[in-house]
Design a protein around this motif. Structure first.
Motif, PDB file in Angstrom:
ATOM      1  N   PRO A  24      28.874  45.608  48.274  1.00  0.00           N
ATOM      2  CA  PRO A  24      28.055  44.396  48.154  1.00  0.00           C
ATOM      3  C   PRO A  24      28.257  43.392  49.285  1.00  0.00           C
ATOM      4  O   PRO A  24      27.770  42.261  49.200  1.00  0.00           O
ATOM      5  CB  PRO A  24      28.534  43.807  46.826  1.00  0.00           C
ATOM      6  CG  PRO A  24      29.971  44.224  46.745  1.00  0.00           C
ATOM      7  CD  PRO A  24      30.054  45.582  47.398  1.00  0.00           C
ATOM      8  N   TRP A  27      25.227  41.287  50.621  1.00  0.00           N
ATOM      9  CA  TRP A  27      24.698  40.311  49.676  1.00  0.00           C
ATOM     10  C   TRP A  27      25.671  39.144  49.501  1.00  0.00           C
ATOM     11  O   TRP A  27      25.246  38.004  49.353  1.00  0.00           O
ATOM     12  CB  TRP A  27      24.417  40.993  48.341  1.00  0.00           C
ATOM     13  CG  TRP A  27      23.392  42.085  48.462  1.00  0.00           C
ATOM     14  CD1 TRP A  27      22.253  42.060  49.218  1.00  0.00           C
ATOM     15  CD2 TRP A  27      23.418  43.371  47.840  1.00  0.00           C
ATOM     16  NE1 TRP A  27      21.564  43.242  49.104  1.00  0.00           N
ATOM     17  CE2 TRP A  27      22.245  44.074  48.257  1.00  0.00           C
ATOM     18  CE3 TRP A  27      24.294  44.007  46.965  1.00  0.00           C
ATOM     19  CZ2 TRP A  27      21.949  45.359  47.825  1.00  0.00           C
ATOM     20  CZ3 TRP A  27      23.997  45.286  46.529  1.00  0.00           C
ATOM     21  CH2 TRP A  27      22.829  45.952  46.964  1.00  0.00           C
ATOM     22  N   TRP A  31      24.888  35.216  50.207  1.00  0.00           N
ATOM     23  CA  TRP A  31      25.199  34.228  49.168  1.00  0.00           C
ATOM     24  C   TRP A  31      25.999  33.070  49.761  1.00  0.00           C
ATOM     25  O   TRP A  31      25.713  31.894  49.496  1.00  0.00           O
ATOM     26  CB  TRP A  31      25.986  34.905  48.046  1.00  0.00           C
ATOM     27  CG  TRP A  31      26.428  33.978  46.952  1.00  0.00           C
ATOM     28  CD1 TRP A  31      27.517  33.139  46.964  1.00  0.00           C
ATOM     29  CD2 TRP A  31      25.801  33.776  45.684  1.00  0.00           C
ATOM     30  NE1 TRP A  31      27.616  32.451  45.785  1.00  0.00           N
ATOM     31  CE2 TRP A  31      26.563  32.819  44.982  1.00  0.00           C
ATOM     32  CE3 TRP A  31      24.676  34.331  45.069  1.00  0.00           C
ATOM     33  CZ2 TRP A  31      26.241  32.387  43.694  1.00  0.00           C
ATOM     34  CZ3 TRP A  31      24.349  33.909  43.781  1.00  0.00           C
ATOM     35  CH2 TRP A  31      25.121  32.950  43.113  1.00  0.00           C
ATOM     36  N   PHE A 196      20.786  35.349  42.921  1.00  0.00           N
ATOM     37  CA  PHE A 196      21.322  36.651  43.324  1.00  0.00           C
ATOM     38  C   PHE A 196      20.249  37.724  43.281  1.00  0.00           C
ATOM     39  O   PHE A 196      20.206  38.603  44.151  1.00  0.00           O
ATOM     40  CB  PHE A 196      22.512  37.046  42.442  1.00  0.00           C
ATOM     41  CG  PHE A 196      23.286  38.204  43.005  1.00  0.00           C
ATOM     42  CD1 PHE A 196      24.127  38.019  44.089  1.00  0.00           C
ATOM     43  CD2 PHE A 196      23.150  39.484  42.487  1.00  0.00           C
ATOM     44  CE1 PHE A 196      24.828  39.082  44.641  1.00  0.00           C
ATOM     45  CE2 PHE A 196      23.837  40.552  43.025  1.00  0.00           C
ATOM     46  CZ  PHE A 196      24.680  40.347  44.110  1.00  0.00           C
ATOM     47  N   ILE A 199      18.389  37.508  46.424  1.00  0.00           N
ATOM     48  CA  ILE A 199      19.139  38.014  47.571  1.00  0.00           C
ATOM     49  C   ILE A 199      19.052  39.533  47.654  1.00  0.00           C
ATOM     50  O   ILE A 199      18.773  40.100  48.706  1.00  0.00           O
ATOM     51  CB  ILE A 199      20.605  37.544  47.496  1.00  0.00           C
ATOM     52  CG1 ILE A 199      20.681  36.039  47.799  1.00  0.00           C
ATOM     53  CG2 ILE A 199      21.484  38.329  48.479  1.00  0.00           C
ATOM     54  CD1 ILE A 199      22.047  35.436  47.572  1.00  0.00           C
ATOM     55  N   VAL A 200      19.282  40.221  46.538  1.00  0.00           N
ATOM     56  CA  VAL A 200      19.265  41.692  46.579  1.00  0.00           C
ATOM     57  C   VAL A 200      17.847  42.224  46.800  1.00  0.00           C
ATOM     58  O   VAL A 200      17.667  43.336  47.304  1.00  0.00           O
ATOM     59  CB  VAL A 200      19.866  42.315  45.311  1.00  0.00           C
ATOM     60  CG1 VAL A 200      21.317  41.909  45.151  1.00  0.00           C
ATOM     61  CG2 VAL A 200      19.065  41.963  44.070  1.00  0.00           C
TER      62      VAL A 200
END
Length: 252
Positions: A24, A27, A31, A196, A199-200
């Motif tokens: 991750p 990401w 963030w 989130f 973002i992904v």
């Protein structure tokens, strides 16, 4: 929530669980760029416990592999991994760029207890040893006990100089999902969860979805930024001269 030392409001936080092999980092970096005031904590979990950890609310969201019990969870498919066979570097299959299950017919195959693949017809002959984990199985491949079939990210995670891997074209695949607990009201997620998800999914910081919170202000009320923009627009507008009425006799 307040900080017991200062009495000030404590900053929000976001906890993200992820299974071995999933990375991750990209990401997390985005963030931190967008929400530097909100800590994002990573929690490593096994593939078997991942869904339960998210469902129990121990984390805000999780990056898990399927198959998994998704009862009570919302999910977004992220990607599907290539399945590979991990072999010693001197194994015959290394002569090919990719292999099939038929190519492994004479080999012993290790199936660890944390195997994330769902098989209907396992290739080769199952080894008599059943390792507890994928990491244990890798050690056994290096010892010449058998071969191992895993998602490519796990082969990379457990890389060894004396081992290599090749894509196994007719093997089941492993998919990775972003999951989080179902909200009490359909379609309502926390603001941090929405961030989130954006973002992904690759949304930019100025995407339409992020701006919806501004657009949803009650009718007739403007935010401070909207008021400032309107005032600036009024100042920038060219002044219009009043046109005096024409005097004189009308033309015939």
């Amino acid at each position: 929530m307040t900080d017991p030392a200062t009495g000030a409001a404590a900053p929000a936080s976001f906890r993200l669980a992820y299974v071995p092999g999933v990375t991750p980092a990209k990401w997390v970096r985005i963030w931190k760029e967008r929400l530097p005031q909100v800590p994002l904590t990573l929690v490593t979990v096994t593939a078997a416990e991942a869904a339960d950890v998210v469902r129990a609310g121990e984390v805000d969201a999780g990056l898990i592999r399927v198959p998994a019990d998704r009862t009570g969870l919302m999910a977004i498919p992220l990607y599907t991994e290539t399945t590979v066979v991990v072999v010693p570097k001197d194994h015959l299959v290394t002569a090919a760029e990719e292999v099939t299950a038929a190519d492994l017919a004479d080999d012993f195959i290790l199936y660890p207890q944390d195997d994330t693949l769902v098989w209907t017809d396992r290739p080769g002959e199952a080894a008599t040893i059943v390792p507890a984990t994928t990491a244990d199985a890798i050690e056994l491949v290096a010892a010449g006990v058998g071969l191992l079939i895993v998602p490519q990210s796990l082969a990379r995670l457990h890389h060894r100089k004396d081992l290599t891997y090749r894509p196994l074209v007719d093997a089941p695949e492993s998919s990775v999902l972003l999951v989080w607990p179902e909200p009490e009201s359909k379609g309502e997620h926390s603001e941090l969860m929405e961030e989130f998800i954006g973002i992904v999914r690759g949304r930019t910081a100025n995407s339409t979805r992020r701006s919806q919170r501004v657009d949803q202000q009650p009718a007739g009320k403007l935010t401070a930024s909207q008021k400032a923009a309107a005032k600036k627009a009024r100042k920038a507008a060219p002044a219009q001269k009043a046109v005096a009425p024409r005097r004189g006799k009308p033309r015939r």
